[in-house]
Design a protein around this motif. Structure first.
Motif, PDB file in Angstrom:
ATOM      1  N   CYS A 132       0.906  -1.238   0.110  1.00  0.00           N
ATOM      2  CA  CYS A 132       0.140  -0.042  -0.049  1.00  0.00           C
ATOM      3  C   CYS A 132       0.946   1.127  -0.121  1.00  0.00           C
ATOM      4  O   CYS A 132       0.590   2.229  -0.559  1.00  0.00           O
ATOM      5  N   GLU A 133       2.209   1.244   0.713  1.00  0.00           N
ATOM      6  CA  GLU A 133       2.764   2.280   0.886  1.00  0.00           C
ATOM      7  C   GLU A 133       3.884   2.574  -0.123  1.00  0.00           C
ATOM      8  O   GLU A 133       4.077   3.688  -0.685  1.00  0.00           O
ATOM      9  N   PHE A 134       4.356   1.541  -0.973  1.00  0.00           N
ATOM     10  CA  PHE A 134       5.292   1.718  -1.976  1.00  0.00           C
ATOM     11  C   PHE A 134       5.074   0.911  -3.436  1.00  0.00           C
ATOM     12  O   PHE A 134       6.059   0.836  -4.369  1.00  0.00           O
ATOM     13  N   ARG A 135       3.821   0.514  -3.525  1.00  0.00           N
ATOM     14  CA  ARG A 135       3.376  -0.534  -4.524  1.00  0.00           C
ATOM     15  C   ARG A 135       3.948   0.331  -6.017  1.00  0.00           C
ATOM     16  O   ARG A 135       4.088  -0.148  -6.951  1.00  0.00           O
ATOM     17  N   ARG A 136       3.732   1.712  -6.167  1.00  0.00           N
ATOM     18  CA  ARG A 136       4.004   2.277  -7.228  1.00  0.00           C
ATOM     19  C   ARG A 136       5.325   2.653  -7.509  1.00  0.00           C
ATOM     20  O   ARG A 136       6.015   2.884  -8.807  1.00  0.00           O
ATOM     21  N   ARG A 137       6.246   2.654  -6.689  1.00  0.00           N
ATOM     22  CA  ARG A 137       7.639   2.717  -6.595  1.00  0.00           C
ATOM     23  C   ARG A 137       8.394   1.555  -6.759  1.00  0.00           C
ATOM     24  O   ARG A 137       9.425   1.781  -7.539  1.00  0.00           O
ATOM     25  N   VAL A 138       7.940   0.787  -6.153  1.00  0.00           N
ATOM     26  CA  VAL A 138       8.967  -0.582  -6.110  1.00  0.00           C
ATOM     27  C   VAL A 138       8.175  -1.920  -6.349  1.00  0.00           C
ATOM     28  O   VAL A 138       6.998  -2.113  -5.991  1.00  0.00           O
ATOM     29  N   ALA A 174      13.159   4.652  -7.151  1.00  0.00           N
ATOM     30  CA  ALA A 174      11.813   4.263  -7.863  1.00  0.00           C
ATOM     31  C   ALA A 174      12.215   3.197  -8.927  1.00  0.00           C
ATOM     32  O   ALA A 174      13.482   3.241  -9.451  1.00  0.00           O
ATOM     33  N   GLY A 175      11.336   2.482  -9.330  1.00  0.00           N
ATOM     34  CA  GLY A 175      11.502   1.426 -10.345  1.00  0.00           C
ATOM     35  C   GLY A 175      12.378   0.368  -9.933  1.00  0.00           C
ATOM     36  O   GLY A 175      12.622  -0.679 -10.943  1.00  0.00           O
ATOM     37  N   LYS A 176      12.818   0.261  -8.768  1.00  0.00           N
ATOM     38  CA  LYS A 176      13.571  -0.742  -8.533  1.00  0.00           C
ATOM     39  C   LYS A 176      12.907  -2.020  -7.998  1.00  0.00           C
ATOM     40  O   LYS A 176      11.729  -2.050  -7.800  1.00  0.00           O
ATOM     41  N   ARG A 177      13.529  -3.191  -8.032  1.00  0.00           N
ATOM     42  CA  ARG A 177      12.960  -4.445  -7.684  1.00  0.00           C
ATOM     43  C   ARG A 177      13.589  -4.979  -6.224  1.00  0.00           C
ATOM     44  O   ARG A 177      14.769  -4.749  -5.883  1.00  0.00           O
ATOM     45  N   ILE A 178      12.831  -5.358  -5.411  1.00  0.00           N
ATOM     46  CA  ILE A 178      13.274  -6.100  -4.249  1.00  0.00           C
ATOM     47  C   ILE A 178      12.967  -7.650  -4.284  1.00  0.00           C
ATOM     48  O   ILE A 178      11.814  -7.810  -4.557  1.00  0.00           O
ATOM     49  N   THR A 179      13.907  -8.337  -4.017  1.00  0.00           N
ATOM     50  CA  THR A 179      13.579  -9.873  -4.115  1.00  0.00           C
ATOM     51  C   THR A 179      13.505 -10.309  -2.637  1.00  0.00           C
ATOM     52  O   THR A 179      14.748 -10.371  -2.081  1.00  0.00           O
TER      53      THR A 179
END
Length: 183
Positions: A132-138, A174-179
């Motif tokens: 909810c907090e960072f779904r558009r950024r990450v 922004a636009g980064k991926r977290i695994t």
């Protein structure tokens, strides 16, 4: 010497109490940020439901008039519109329900007892709320293995997962991926 020992013990208790307050304040700050995101996330489906409800009420009134005037074809069109709006409302309600369930699971602040927890479920719930907090950024990708339950303090574990995700999102840009991988 006895006075010095009791004074050291008292200072130690005060330090531990201050540390506990600091940990609780950090947890509440994280929870506050999370709640602001959740409120924003819930607001969208609620707006949709309210808007659809107005259309449904107006449509029912028109339907009543159409049926009274024997205009069956127009009445059937109105029924299809209402069915479509009801389907959208169902999705919106499921979305709200999912967020609320995740928040309930995450925010059990009174959960101070050790118990067995499914790590994957804990991560999924935390991701759902953090999303909810960072779904558009990450973008978060998960690779979760089948793991046995672990005995822990669930609220503390959720807080750790949230802090890790929050730090990764803040420092990843922004636009980064977290695994998230558990093996």
């Amino acid at each position: 010497p006895e006075d010095a020992g009791s004074e050291v013990a008292e200072l130690q208790r005060e330090r531990e109490a201050a540390y506990a307050q600091l940990v609780e304040a950090h947890k509440m700050a994280s929870l506050g940020r999370l709640l602001a995101s959740v409120v924003h996330e819930i607001n969208t489906p609620i707006g949709s439901i309210l808007s659809n409800n107005e259309v449904i009420l107006r449509s029912l009134e028109k339907l009543k008039q159409q049926l009274g005037a024997s205009r069956i074809e127009e009445a059937l069109d109105i029924i299809e519109i209402m069915k479509s709006l009801a389907a959208v409302d169902k999705i919106a309600c499921e979305r709200i329900s999912s967020v609320v369930r995740g928040l309930k699971t995450f925010a059990r602040v009174d959960d101070s007892e050790w118990r067995k927890v499914d790590l994957n479920e804990s991560i999924r719930n935390t991701l759902k709320l953090a999303g909810c907090e960072f779904r558009r950024r990450v973008v978060v990708e998960t690779d979760l293995a089948d793991l046995p339950e672990v005995e822990c303090l669930p609220s503390m574990l959720n807080q750790v997962f949230l802090n890790i995700l929050d730090n990764a999102a803040k420092h990843g840009g922004a636009g980064k991926r977290i695994t998230a991988t558990l093996t």
